[in-house]
Enzyme design. Structure first.
Site, short mmCIF file in Angstrom:
data_model
loop_
_atom_site.label_atom_id
_atom_site.label_comp_id
_atom_site.label_asym_id
_atom_site.label_seq_id
_atom_site.Cartn_x
_atom_site.Cartn_y
_atom_site.Cartn_z
N GLN A 1 0.72 -1.86 -0.27
CA GLN A 1 -0.26 0.37 0.42
C GLN A 1 0.92 1.53 0.33
O GLN A 1 1.43 1.54 -0.63
CB GLN A 1 -0.86 -0.18 1.04
CG GLN A 1 -2.07 -0.97 0.96
CD GLN A 1 -2.97 -0.56 2.30
OE1 GLN A 1 -4.02 0.22 1.99
NE2 GLN A 1 -2.41 -0.86 3.51
N THR B 1 5.08 1.08 13.75
CA THR B 1 3.84 0.44 13.93
C THR B 1 3.34 1.43 15.38
O THR B 1 4.47 1.53 16.21
CB THR B 1 3.70 -0.97 13.98
OG1 THR B 1 1.91 -1.01 13.98
CG2 THR B 1 4.34 -1.21 14.27
N TYR C 1 3.59 -9.19 15.78
CA TYR C 1 4.39 -8.53 15.00
C TYR C 1 4.66 -7.04 15.60
O TYR C 1 6.00 -6.48 15.03
CB TYR C 1 2.86 -8.31 13.96
CG TYR C 1 2.92 -6.87 13.62
CD1 TYR C 1 3.44 -6.91 12.20
CD2 TYR C 1 2.35 -5.79 13.75
CE1 TYR C 1 3.54 -5.69 11.39
CE2 TYR C 1 2.34 -4.21 13.29
CZ TYR C 1 2.63 -4.57 11.73
OH TYR C 1 3.38 -3.98 10.97
#
Length: 289
Positions: free
Chosen positions: A18, A108, A132
């Site tokens: 993306q 993130t 993650y």
């Protein structure tokens, strides 16, 4: 400095994703020499391959957007997640340092546990609650250890013109079923890839290195985000709020991961538009129906 028509060469890893696709397109529009390498073109987990490729291209900057992003699957295959997000990032950082390239590492909001109930700034304590988030934090640490001209960019709830994302999923489900169930007890900040990419490109024109929190301004729950999507898309869809416990998933999610962009303000970068304005821009420019 990155100037139109200059000899600057930007390498974008994860160019099939993306954000990577958005970055490559915007850099081309700005007439900046860009090399976008997708997963099948550059195996970031192979140190020798990364070094060879980076030395060959000799970029002046690398935007490292490649990542293992299967949050739930990572719980079952942690070594694969760490191999990509930690070791892969180390390889890119070492290669960037070797050729003297600036480095942008995209991280993130999942490096936080979400238990504070208030916004996290760049100096807030990290405490990821899933594999993650742990692997992305390890990537941050490798960047710090192996490079000294870096921008670590933490972002959240990303969507854009390319690939699959929450906005596209809601529009599809809403059109097909006329009703959706969406979690209301997770709060964060949606981030439009166009705004994120434009900010990253602007940052690369400076020497203002460091850790940055970059998301669209404001906050919402996934439920409120879905409501706004259908409101702006002028779709009559019933949105039912549910709790996280109603939709159990392998990986825990932070309940509140809103990030405060202190470093943007301190370094005189403009804040991103509100998440509602960003959504409007996306829907006006990327609707296919």
């Amino acid at each position: 400095m990155i100037r139109s028509g200059s000899r600057e060469r930007i390498l974008v890893t994860g160019a099939g994703g993306q954000l990577g696709k958005e970055l490559v397109q915007l850099l081309k529009v700005k007439n900046i020499e860009v090399y976008g390498l997708a997963r099948d073109q550059l195996d970031i987990t192979d140190c020798d391959t990364v070094l060879k490729q980076v030395e060959q291209l000799s970029p002046t900057a690398i935007i490292h957007a490649a990542a293992y992003t299967q949050v739930d699957r990572a719980e079952a295959e942690p070594e694969i997640a760490f191999r990509c997000n930690a070791i892969g990032t180390r390889n890119v950082a070492v290669a960037a340092a070797k050729v003297g390239a600036k480095l942008v590492y995209v991280s993130t909001d999942y490096v936080f546990d979400g238990s504070e109930g208030s916004s996290y700034n760049e100096w807030s304590k990290t405490s990821p609650i899933n594999v993650y988030g742990q692997s992305k934090l390890a990537g941050e640490q490798f960047v710090r250890h192996h490079h000294n001209r870096f921008f670590i960019v933490r972002t959240s709830w990303v969507y854009g013109a390319y690939g699959n994302n929450f906005v596209k999923t809601m529009l599809k489900l809403g059109a097909e079923h006329g009703a959706v169930r969406v979690v209301e007890d997770q709060v964060g900040s949606p981030t439009y890839t166009y705004d994120l990419a434009m900010t990253i490109i602007a940052m690369l024109q400076t020497e203002k290195y460091g850790l940055y929190h970059i998301s669209n301004t404001g906050k919402c729950s996934w439920f409120e985000f879905a409501q706004e999507i259908f409101k702006q898309a002028k779709m009559e869809v019933q949105v039912t709020p549910i709790s996280t416990s109603d939709m159990p998933r392998p990986a825990a999610r932070p309940a509140y991961s809103v990030m405060e962009p202190v470093m943007l303000r301190l370094n005189d970068f403009p804040l991103l538009p509100t998440w509602q304005q960003a959504l409007h821009h996306y829907l006006q420019n990327n609707r296919t129906d």
